[in-house]
Write a protein that holds these residues in place. Structure first.
Motif, PDB file in Angstrom:
ATOM      1  N   ARG A   1       0.852  -1.201   0.000  1.00 48.39           N
ATOM      2  CA  ARG A   1       0.000   0.000   0.000  1.00 48.39           C
ATOM      3  C   ARG A   1       0.889   1.253   0.000  1.00 48.39           C
ATOM      4  N   VAL A   2       2.060   1.110   0.696  1.00 53.75           N
ATOM      5  CA  VAL A   2       2.966   2.271   0.786  1.00 53.75           C
ATOM      6  C   VAL A   2       3.751   2.430  -0.522  1.00 53.75           C
ATOM      7  N   THR A   3       4.388   1.326  -0.971  1.00 55.58           N
ATOM      8  CA  THR A   3       5.282   1.453  -2.139  1.00 55.58           C
ATOM      9  C   THR A   3       4.508   1.696  -3.441  1.00 55.58           C
ATOM     10  N   GLU A   4       3.263   1.232  -3.489  1.00 57.10           N
ATOM     11  CA  GLU A   4       2.503   1.393  -4.742  1.00 57.10           C
ATOM     12  C   GLU A   4       1.530   2.573  -4.668  1.00 57.10           C
ATOM     13  N   GLY A   5       1.588   3.303  -3.543  1.00 63.41           N
ATOM     14  CA  GLY A   5       0.645   4.419  -3.353  1.00 63.41           C
ATOM     15  C   GLY A   5       1.336   5.767  -3.233  1.00 63.41           C
ATOM     16  N   PRO A   6       0.621   6.783  -2.762  1.00 62.49           N
ATOM     17  CA  PRO A   6       1.148   8.167  -2.700  1.00 62.49           C
ATOM     18  C   PRO A   6       2.386   8.317  -1.811  1.00 62.49           C
ATOM     19  N   ILE A   7       2.483   7.513  -0.752  1.00 63.69           N
ATOM     20  CA  ILE A   7       3.644   7.658   0.142  1.00 63.69           C
ATOM     21  C   ILE A   7       4.924   7.321  -0.616  1.00 63.69           C
ATOM     22  N   GLY A   8       4.898   6.210  -1.338  1.00 63.00           N
ATOM     23  CA  GLY A   8       6.070   5.796  -2.117  1.00 63.00           C
ATOM     24  C   GLY A   8       6.400   6.803  -3.204  1.00 63.00           C
ATOM     25  N   LYS A   9       5.362   7.341  -3.829  1.00 66.74           N
ATOM     26  CA  LYS A   9       5.530   8.329  -4.913  1.00 66.74           C
ATOM     27  C   LYS A   9       6.152   9.609  -4.369  1.00 66.74           C
ATOM     28  N   ASN A  10       5.665  10.037  -3.211  1.00 71.09           N
ATOM     29  CA  ASN A  10       6.206  11.273  -2.599  1.00 71.09           C
ATOM     30  C   ASN A  10       7.675  11.098  -2.206  1.00 71.09           C
ATOM     31  N   LEU A  11       8.021   9.906  -1.760  1.00 67.54           N
ATOM     32  CA  LEU A  11       9.428   9.663  -1.397  1.00 67.54           C
ATOM     33  C   LEU A  11      10.310   9.727  -2.647  1.00 67.54           C
ATOM     34  N   PHE A  12       9.850   9.147  -3.743  1.00 72.20           N
ATOM     35  CA  PHE A  12      10.635   9.204  -4.987  1.00 72.20           C
ATOM     36  C   PHE A  12      10.830  10.657  -5.429  1.00 72.20           C
ATOM     37  N   ALA A  13       9.818  11.489  -5.210  1.00 74.02           N
ATOM     38  CA  ALA A  13       9.920  12.902  -5.648  1.00 74.02           C
ATOM     39  C   ALA A  13      11.096  13.592  -4.966  1.00 74.02           C
ATOM     40  N   LYS A  14      11.468  13.119  -3.777  1.00 70.97           N
ATOM     41  CA  LYS A  14      12.583  13.749  -3.036  1.00 70.97           C
ATOM     42  C   LYS A  14      13.941  13.428  -3.656  1.00 70.97           C
ATOM     43  N   LEU A  15      13.974  12.451  -4.574  1.00 70.62           N
ATOM     44  CA  LEU A  15      15.250  12.059  -5.188  1.00 70.62           C
ATOM     45  C   LEU A  15      15.619  12.972  -6.360  1.00 70.62           C
ATOM     46  N   GLU A  16      14.621  13.628  -6.933  1.00 69.98           N
ATOM     47  CA  GLU A  16      14.836  14.342  -8.202  1.00 69.98           C
ATOM     48  C   GLU A  16      15.862  15.461  -8.087  1.00 69.98           C
ATOM     49  N   SER A  17      15.909  16.093  -6.915  1.00 75.23           N
ATOM     50  CA  SER A  17      16.893  17.185  -6.743  1.00 75.23           C
ATOM     51  C   SER A  17      18.317  16.631  -6.655  1.00 75.23           C
ATOM     52  N   LYS A  18      18.425  15.302  -6.542  1.00 73.31           N
ATOM     53  CA  LYS A  18      19.761  14.657  -6.453  1.00 73.31           C
ATOM     54  C   LYS A  18      20.167  14.067  -7.809  1.00 73.31           C
ATOM     55  N   ASN A  19      19.495  14.469  -8.883  1.00 72.58           N
ATOM     56  CA  ASN A  19      19.749  13.953 -10.237  1.00 72.58           C
ATOM     57  C   ASN A  19      19.410  12.455 -10.327  1.00 72.58           C
ATOM     58  N   ILE A  20      18.399  12.046  -9.556  1.00 74.40           N
ATOM     59  CA  ILE A  20      17.988  10.633  -9.519  1.00 74.40           C
ATOM     60  C   ILE A  20      16.481  10.540  -9.726  1.00 74.40           C
ATOM     61  N   ILE A  21      16.062   9.529 -10.493  1.00 76.51           N
ATOM     62  CA  ILE A  21      14.632   9.256 -10.648  1.00 76.51           C
ATOM     63  C   ILE A  21      14.356   7.855 -10.105  1.00 76.51           C
ATOM     64  N   GLY A  22      13.324   7.745  -9.258  1.00 74.07           N
ATOM     65  CA  GLY A  22      12.929   6.430  -8.735  1.00 74.07           C
ATOM     66  C   GLY A  22      11.944   5.784  -9.696  1.00 74.07           C
ATOM     67  N   LEU A  23      12.230   4.554 -10.090  1.00 78.43           N
ATOM     68  CA  LEU A  23      11.368   3.861 -11.058  1.00 78.43           C
ATOM     69  C   LEU A  23      10.450   2.853 -10.396  1.00 78.43           C
ATOM     70  N   ALA A  24      10.962   2.164  -9.354  1.00 80.10           N
ATOM     71  CA  ALA A  24      10.155   1.081  -8.767  1.00 80.10           C
ATOM     72  C   ALA A  24      10.688   0.720  -7.393  1.00 80.10           C
ATOM     73  N   TYR A  25       9.875   0.021  -6.633  1.00 77.65           N
ATOM     74  CA  TYR A  25      10.294  -0.567  -5.351  1.00 77.65           C
ATOM     75  C   TYR A  25      10.308  -2.083  -5.520  1.00 77.65           C
ATOM     76  N   TRP A  26      11.424  -2.692  -5.171  1.00 80.60           N
ATOM     77  CA  TRP A  26      11.518  -4.157  -5.201  1.00 80.60           C
ATOM     78  C   TRP A  26      11.621  -4.681  -3.778  1.00 80.60           C
ATOM     79  N   ASP A  27      10.961  -5.774  -3.509  1.00 85.87           N
ATOM     80  CA  ASP A  27      10.844  -6.342  -2.166  1.00 85.87           C
ATOM     81  C   ASP A  27      11.975  -7.339  -1.898  1.00 85.87           C
ATOM     82  N   ASN A  28      12.421  -7.406  -0.642  1.00 82.78           N
ATOM     83  CA  ASN A  28      13.274  -8.539  -0.259  1.00 82.78           C
ATOM     84  C   ASN A  28      12.890  -9.068   1.107  1.00 82.78           C
TER      85      ASN A  28
END
Ligand code: LMR
Length: 334
Positions: A119-146
């Motif tokens: 629910r977190v990784t596939e929802g708004p929380i996960g999306k908002n966290l990825f948005a924080k990477l963009e200022s670091k020249n990084i784009i988040g594409l997906a969350y993989w589980d382990n």
């Protein structure tokens, strides 16, 4: 050879080399620190297969597993510089980048079930966290589980008191530092590729891993005791260099997004079974005693570790912790 034939031959060669240059594949170097025989390793290979197929060979994915290209610390720097194009670091490793919020995934007991996690990784929380990477020249594409972590050491770890004074290896996460200190242990950050030797030589006494990581790094050979605690979670963010990704032809980017979607589904589908199988293999070697906490011990660990969530609000943000706990409650968890 007559002059006209020579000119034609040169033009043909030029055209060929022009075509050859036009056909030069776009190379994605995908570096990671675990073996190929892990959920992340298998998902990286699946992404390679799907990406090369979907782009009809216009993209070539070079997977560098098991820290063969970069170790923990270097890989994020390499990505930002564009020396590699894709990584899938543990969510515990973004603090040094300045994106401390990702350490919410390290909080003890933050995910009572995988359902809450997705629910977190596939929802708004996960999306908002990825948005924080963009200022670091990084784009988040997906969350993989382990999956959930177990503890290991060369002494039994049943009661919290058993951790007292132990040197425990952790990933570079202030939450994991706080977790181990709450247990009375001394945390030590080490690169994943250095853990086996550190355990073998006694630099550290123990560590925590999903079983697939413990087994594929042969840590069971130098850890006499394993406790199935499931006290915390380990997952990954699949990330790319932003300049590289936004510079791709739109059709190729779309094809790669499709390959990433399918390899993510695959990664998350195999994670639990891979870790269950790894735990069985550890048991089968007979070198490590595998212990499952009883209810009384589980309750003591929770009582000791849950306060870490409150203690880390200032670092991670109360809002993101509350949002995850709200998702958890909405799914009927206490
Ligand atoms: C660790 O350092 O323990 C993990 O992040 C390794 C990994 O990539 O699973």
């Amino acid at each position: 050879m007559k002059l006209t034939s020579l000119i034609m031959a040169v033009c043909a060669a030029g055209a060929l080399s022009g075509n050859a240059l036009a056909q030069a594949p776009i190379v994605i170097k995908f570096s990671h620190v675990v073996t190929s025989d892990t959920p992340k390793g298998k998902a990286a290979e699946r992404f390679k297969e799907l990406a090369e197929k979907a782009t009809h060979g216009r993209v070539k994915v070079e997977v560098y597993a098991n820290s063969t290209l970069y170790k923990d610390k270097e890989e994020l720097e390499a990505l930002q510089l564009g020396a590699v194009q894709m990584l899938a670091p543990s969510l515990a490793k973004f603090g040094p980048l300045g994106v401390k919020e990702f350490e919410v995934f390290d909080l003890p007991y933050i995910f009572p079930t995988k359902e809450v996690l997705y629910r977190v990784t596939e929802g708004p929380i996960g999306k908002n966290l990825f948005a924080k990477l963009e200022s670091k020249n990084i784009i988040g594409l997906a969350y993989w589980d382990n999956g959930f972590k177990v503890m290991s050491a060369n002494k039994p770890l049943h009661a919290v008191a058993d951790f007292k004074g132990l040197k425990m290896r952790i990933q570079s996460s202030k939450v994991l530092d706080a977790q181990m200190r709450a247990l009375g242990a001394n945390p030590q950050v080490l690169a994943f590729s250095d853990v086996y030797q550190a355990l073998q030589t006694g630099v550290v006494d123990g560590t925590e891993n999903p079983p697939s990581n413990l087994y594929t790094q042969r840590m069971n050979e130098v850890q006499k005791y394993l406790t199935v605690s499931n006290h915390g979670y380990l997952g990954y963010a699949v990330i790319v260099n932003k300049k590289f990704w936004t510079g791709l032809p739109a059709d190729i980017r779309t094809q790669l997004e499709g390959a990433m979607k399918e390899s993510t589904r695959y990664a998350n589908a195999i994670a639990q079974q891979e870790n269950d199988a790894a735990l069985e293999k550890v048991k089968a070697t007979g070198k490590t005693t595998v212990y499952v906490l009883n209810d009384k011990e589980k309750a003591e660990w929770r009582k000791t570790l849950l306060p870490v969530q409150k203690a880390m609000e200032g670092r991670i943000g109360k809002d993101v912790i509350d949002a995850i706990n709200k998702e958890s409650a909405a799914l009927g968890n206490k």
